[in-house]
Scaffold this motif. Structure first.
Motif, PDB file in Angstrom:
ATOM      1  N   GLU A 193       0.956  -1.053  -0.175  1.00  0.00           N
ATOM      2  CA  GLU A 193      -0.015   0.104  -0.008  1.00  0.00           C
ATOM      3  C   GLU A 193       0.878   1.190  -0.088  1.00  0.00           C
ATOM      4  OE1 GLU A 193      -3.421   0.099  -0.089  1.00  0.00           O
ATOM      5  OE2 GLU A 193      -3.078  -1.565  -0.502  1.00  0.00           O
ATOM      6  N   ASN A 194       0.461   2.281  -0.843  1.00  0.00           N
ATOM      7  CA  ASN A 194       1.179   3.753  -0.668  1.00  0.00           C
ATOM      8  C   ASN A 194       0.600   4.356   0.481  1.00  0.00           C
ATOM      9  OD1 ASN A 194       2.147   6.108  -0.892  1.00  0.00           O
ATOM     10  ND2 ASN A 194       1.369   6.282  -3.101  1.00  0.00           N
ATOM     11  N   LEU A 195       1.307   4.440   1.500  1.00  0.00           N
ATOM     12  CA  LEU A 195       1.025   4.927   2.693  1.00  0.00           C
ATOM     13  C   LEU A 195       1.737   6.264   2.998  1.00  0.00           C
ATOM     14  CD1 LEU A 195       1.361   1.626   4.785  1.00  0.00           C
ATOM     15  CD2 LEU A 195      -0.757   2.520   3.616  1.00  0.00           C
ATOM     16  N   THR A 196       2.220   6.908   2.021  1.00  0.00           N
ATOM     17  CA  THR A 196       3.001   8.076   2.286  1.00  0.00           C
ATOM     18  C   THR A 196       2.161   9.545   2.851  1.00  0.00           C
ATOM     19  OG1 THR A 196       4.197   7.816   0.006  1.00  0.00           O
ATOM     20  CG2 THR A 196       4.036   9.939   1.027  1.00  0.00           C
ATOM     21  N   LYS A 197       1.000   9.120   2.685  1.00  0.00           N
ATOM     22  CA  LYS A 197       0.147  10.603   3.198  1.00  0.00           C
ATOM     23  C   LYS A 197      -0.208  10.302   4.719  1.00  0.00           C
ATOM     24  CE  LYS A 197      -4.598  12.591   2.549  1.00  0.00           C
ATOM     25  NZ  LYS A 197      -5.773  12.432   1.989  1.00  0.00           N
ATOM     26  N   GLU A 198      -0.338   8.984   5.128  1.00  0.00           N
ATOM     27  CA  GLU A 198      -0.608   8.719   6.627  1.00  0.00           C
ATOM     28  C   GLU A 198       0.577   8.034   7.047  1.00  0.00           C
ATOM     29  OE1 GLU A 198      -3.267   9.677   7.707  1.00  0.00           O
ATOM     30  OE2 GLU A 198      -4.580  10.128   6.022  1.00  0.00           O
ATOM     31  N   ARG A 199       1.552   7.921   6.669  1.00  0.00           N
ATOM     32  CA  ARG A 199       3.065   7.324   7.398  1.00  0.00           C
ATOM     33  C   ARG A 199       3.125   7.642   8.623  1.00  0.00           C
ATOM     34  NH1 ARG A 199       7.894   5.747   8.270  1.00  0.00           N
ATOM     35  NH2 ARG A 199       8.729   3.999   7.176  1.00  0.00           N
ATOM     36  N   THR A 200       3.253   9.055   9.090  1.00  0.00           N
ATOM     37  CA  THR A 200       3.604   9.481  10.500  1.00  0.00           C
ATOM     38  C   THR A 200       2.191   9.022  11.243  1.00  0.00           C
ATOM     39  OG1 THR A 200       4.653  11.369   9.449  1.00  0.00           O
ATOM     40  CG2 THR A 200       4.087  11.367  11.873  1.00  0.00           C
ATOM     41  N   LYS A 201       1.152   9.136  11.112  1.00  0.00           N
ATOM     42  CA  LYS A 201       0.219   8.640  12.020  1.00  0.00           C
ATOM     43  C   LYS A 201       0.362   7.076  11.922  1.00  0.00           C
ATOM     44  CE  LYS A 201      -3.805  10.435  12.106  1.00  0.00           C
ATOM     45  NZ  LYS A 201      -5.314  10.991  11.669  1.00  0.00           N
ATOM     46  N   LEU A 202       0.360   6.436  10.936  1.00  0.00           N
ATOM     47  CA  LEU A 202       0.491   4.975  10.950  1.00  0.00           C
ATOM     48  C   LEU A 202       1.764   4.198  11.682  1.00  0.00           C
ATOM     49  CD1 LEU A 202      -0.868   4.319   7.487  1.00  0.00           C
ATOM     50  CD2 LEU A 202      -2.042   3.408   9.585  1.00  0.00           C
ATOM     51  N   LYS A 203       2.689   5.148  11.643  1.00  0.00           N
ATOM     52  CA  LYS A 203       3.880   4.627  12.249  1.00  0.00           C
ATOM     53  C   LYS A 203       3.719   4.677  13.803  1.00  0.00           C
ATOM     54  CE  LYS A 203       8.831   5.577  12.777  1.00  0.00           C
ATOM     55  NZ  LYS A 203      10.116   6.108  11.969  1.00  0.00           N
ATOM     56  N   ARG A 204       2.953   5.697  14.314  1.00  0.00           N
ATOM     57  CA  ARG A 204       2.637   5.577  15.598  1.00  0.00           C
ATOM     58  C   ARG A 204       1.659   4.621  16.124  1.00  0.00           C
ATOM     59  NH1 ARG A 204      -1.702   7.414  18.427  1.00  0.00           N
ATOM     60  NH2 ARG A 204      -2.703   8.555  16.894  1.00  0.00           N
ATOM     61  N   LEU A 205       0.594   4.622  15.210  1.00  0.00           N
ATOM     62  CA  LEU A 205      -0.374   3.554  15.584  1.00  0.00           C
ATOM     63  C   LEU A 205       0.175   2.094  15.336  1.00  0.00           C
ATOM     64  CD1 LEU A 205      -3.479   4.940  13.604  1.00  0.00           C
ATOM     65  CD2 LEU A 205      -2.999   4.887  16.148  1.00  0.00           C
ATOM     66  N   MET A 206       0.947   1.641  14.507  1.00  0.00           N
ATOM     67  CA  MET A 206       1.458   0.357  14.313  1.00  0.00           C
ATOM     68  C   MET A 206       2.545   0.090  15.092  1.00  0.00           C
ATOM     69  SD  MET A 206       1.113  -0.283  10.290  1.00  0.00           S
ATOM     70  CE  MET A 206      -0.385  -0.354   9.460  1.00  0.00           C
ATOM     71  N   LYS A 207       2.881   0.732  16.202  1.00  0.00           N
ATOM     72  CA  LYS A 207       4.008   0.354  17.006  1.00  0.00           C
ATOM     73  C   LYS A 207       3.510  -0.445  18.078  1.00  0.00           C
ATOM     74  CE  LYS A 207       7.587   2.814  19.903  1.00  0.00           C
ATOM     75  NZ  LYS A 207       8.360   3.890  20.002  1.00  0.00           N
ATOM     76  N   ASN A 208       4.329  -1.398  18.449  1.00  0.00           N
ATOM     77  CA  ASN A 208       3.739  -2.544  19.579  1.00  0.00           C
ATOM     78  C   ASN A 208       4.979  -2.838  20.395  1.00  0.00           C
ATOM     79  OD1 ASN A 208       5.454  -4.125  18.115  1.00  0.00           O
ATOM     80  ND2 ASN A 208       4.066  -5.050  16.821  1.00  0.00           N
ATOM     81  N   SER A 209       4.617  -3.898  21.161  1.00  0.00           N
ATOM     82  CA  SER A 209       5.566  -3.918  22.305  1.00  0.00           C
ATOM     83  C   SER A 209       7.012  -4.665  21.723  1.00  0.00           C
ATOM     84  CB  SER A 209       5.022  -4.771  23.387  1.00  0.00           C
ATOM     85  OG  SER A 209       4.645  -6.004  22.659  1.00  0.00           O
TER      86      SER A 209
END
Length: 121
Positions: free
Chosen positions: A102-118
């Motif tokens: 998926e091209n996630l350029t537009k939402e990458r910053t937000k997704l990086k925070r969201l997809m962070k896990n333990s």
């Protein structure tokens, strides 16, 4: 099994079938994620899915919808592999795997925070 659509008319089992049914009731959280995504009635998300795939990081309903949309789109892409997603999740690299599909350029910053896990560094 052929009548129920588990085996095709050519006798081919779905990818990872033996892995999933051979685990005696234990399975990776990616299968719960997939079940949640594909459920028409949106079954309750397991704690492991929330933790592993970023839903625990969501502060807003719109963030949950974003994660769901991104995962749904990726699951339908050619070459996507559930077990590869899970392996990347365990290494803390969920975003990097999903970006391959998926091209996630537009939402990458937000997704990086969201997809962070333990498992993330």
């Amino acid at each position: 099994m052929e009548q129920k659509g588990v085996i095709t008319d050519r006798g081919v089992l779905p990818r990872h079938f033996e892995h999933v049914v051979g685990n005696r009731g234990r399975h990776e959280s990616v299968w719960d994620l997939k079940q949640h995504l594909y459920s028409e009635r949106k079954i309750e998300m397991t704690p492991s899915v929330k933790a592993d795939y970023g839903y625990a990081n969501c502060r807003l309903e719109s963030e949950e919808r974003l994660l769901t949309a991104v995962y749904m789109a990726a699951f339908f892409r050619e070459g996507f592999d559930e077990m590869e997603l899970h392996a990347h999740c365990l290494q803390g690299h969920t975003l990097e795997y999903v970006e391959q599909f998926e091209n996630l350029t537009k939402e990458r910053t937000k997704l990086k925070r969201l997809m962070k896990n333990s498992h993330s560094a």
